[in-house]
Design a protein around this motif. Sequence first.
Motif, PDB file in Angstrom:
ATOM      1  N   ALA A   5      50.561  23.955  58.571  1.00 34.33           N
ATOM      2  CA  ALA A   5      50.771  25.168  57.777  1.00 34.33           C
ATOM      3  C   ALA A   5      49.480  25.974  57.766  1.00 34.33           C
ATOM      4  O   ALA A   5      48.394  25.406  57.633  1.00 34.33           O
ATOM      5  CB  ALA A   5      51.193  24.820  56.355  1.00 34.33           C
ATOM      6  N   ASP A   6      49.597  27.295  57.906  1.00 30.54           N
ATOM      7  CA  ASP A   6      48.406  28.150  57.873  1.00 30.54           C
ATOM      8  C   ASP A   6      48.204  28.802  56.513  1.00 30.54           C
ATOM      9  O   ASP A   6      47.261  29.561  56.316  1.00 30.54           O
ATOM     10  CB  ASP A   6      48.461  29.209  58.972  1.00 30.54           C
ATOM     11  CG  ASP A   6      49.667  30.147  58.827  1.00 30.54           C
ATOM     12  OD1 ASP A   6      50.444  29.981  57.858  1.00 30.54           O
ATOM     13  OD2 ASP A   6      49.819  31.029  59.684  1.00 30.54           O
ATOM     14  N   ASP A   7      49.105  28.513  55.567  1.00 30.15           N
ATOM     15  CA  ASP A   7      48.986  29.039  54.211  1.00 30.15           C
ATOM     16  C   ASP A   7      48.474  27.928  53.305  1.00 30.15           C
ATOM     17  O   ASP A   7      49.009  26.807  53.334  1.00 30.15           O
ATOM     18  CB  ASP A   7      50.351  29.524  53.715  1.00 30.15           C
ATOM     19  CG  ASP A   7      50.300  30.019  52.278  1.00 30.15           C
ATOM     20  OD1 ASP A   7      49.930  31.185  52.080  1.00 30.15           O
ATOM     21  OD2 ASP A   7      50.611  29.219  51.379  1.00 30.15           O
ATOM     22  N   PRO A   8      47.462  28.170  52.477  1.00 28.47           N
ATOM     23  CA  PRO A   8      46.900  27.108  51.631  1.00 28.47           C
ATOM     24  C   PRO A   8      47.920  26.474  50.687  1.00 28.47           C
ATOM     25  O   PRO A   8      47.908  25.258  50.488  1.00 28.47           O
ATOM     26  CB  PRO A   8      45.789  27.830  50.859  1.00 28.47           C
ATOM     27  CG  PRO A   8      45.424  28.995  51.702  1.00 28.47           C
ATOM     28  CD  PRO A   8      46.685  29.427  52.370  1.00 28.47           C
ATOM     29  N   THR A   9      48.799  27.292  50.118  1.00 29.65           N
ATOM     30  CA  THR A   9      49.806  26.743  49.222  1.00 29.65           C
ATOM     31  C   THR A   9      50.788  25.865  49.971  1.00 29.65           C
ATOM     32  O   THR A   9      51.133  24.754  49.530  1.00 29.65           O
ATOM     33  CB  THR A   9      50.560  27.868  48.495  1.00 29.65           C
ATOM     34  OG1 THR A   9      49.631  28.648  47.731  1.00 29.65           O
ATOM     35  CG2 THR A   9      51.618  27.300  47.564  1.00 29.65           C
ATOM     36  N   GLY A  10      51.234  26.352  51.126  1.00 34.35           N
ATOM     37  CA  GLY A  10      52.134  25.559  51.944  1.00 34.35           C
ATOM     38  C   GLY A  10      51.493  24.257  52.393  1.00 34.35           C
ATOM     39  O   GLY A  10      52.131  23.197  52.391  1.00 34.35           O
ATOM     40  N   ALA A  11      50.218  24.307  52.768  1.00 35.82           N
ATOM     41  CA  ALA A  11      49.510  23.101  53.190  1.00 35.82           C
ATOM     42  C   ALA A  11      49.380  22.108  52.047  1.00 35.82           C
ATOM     43  O   ALA A  11      49.521  20.889  52.245  1.00 35.82           O
ATOM     44  CB  ALA A  11      48.134  23.479  53.727  1.00 35.82           C
ATOM     45  N   ALA A  12      49.124  22.609  50.835  1.00 39.31           N
ATOM     46  CA  ALA A  12      48.996  21.728  49.679  1.00 39.31           C
ATOM     47  C   ALA A  12      50.320  21.036  49.364  1.00 39.31           C
ATOM     48  O   ALA A  12      50.352  19.842  49.022  1.00 39.31           O
ATOM     49  CB  ALA A  12      48.509  22.514  48.470  1.00 39.31           C
TER      50      ALA A  12
END
Length: 219
Positions: A5-12
Amino acid sequence: MTLLADDPTGAALLAAMPCYPVPSQGRSPAIEALRTARVGQGLAVGHDGVMLILRRPWLALDTWVTPPISAYLPYGSAGTPRADLRCGLIPRELGNRVLGHLREALPNESAAFILWNEVTRQFSVEFPVIDEATPSRLVYHPPILRPDWHLICDIHSHAAGPAFFSATDDVDDAHSAKISLVFGRLDSADGPVTASRLCAGGMFLSLPRSPFAGDRHDR
């Protein structure tokens, strides 16, 4: 390595609920680490289906999320379901104390919580603050847990009515890892009736046995 994931929220979110394919040969250190963790959750994808692995200090749960996958996958088996109380069975006397409390509240509904201390390995009963109680309605507050304490059982009664989980119960239990119990027919000479389930990962699972020591289902 390609990022998932390249989005921090998605990665979390992916890190909070990782998904691991099961190798067809050898072992998976990531899955083994999840299964031995004190706290964690994730998904194991095998040729026989997707399994939720959930760990809490008091619970070790492996349960199927999907049936076997019909497509060919070069994966191994996700494993065998299990639901083990790391805390051990709840002392029967605590269950009797809760049942007595619920009966004393008749004709109104009432509630109780069973807590467990991870350090001392002791169980405790807590009776909640109740805002409203009638024979068909109950509004109460969950406990504020002190350090090292965990909520094991969320218990409420339906007074003289049947034991079942309502739509409100489903909403309340949807994002919890706990055992939920409902007692009904508390005025009956034949004894109360009970509805029970294990809430985990947004699912409501049948309990394989009673969580109380001494009950006929604890073998």
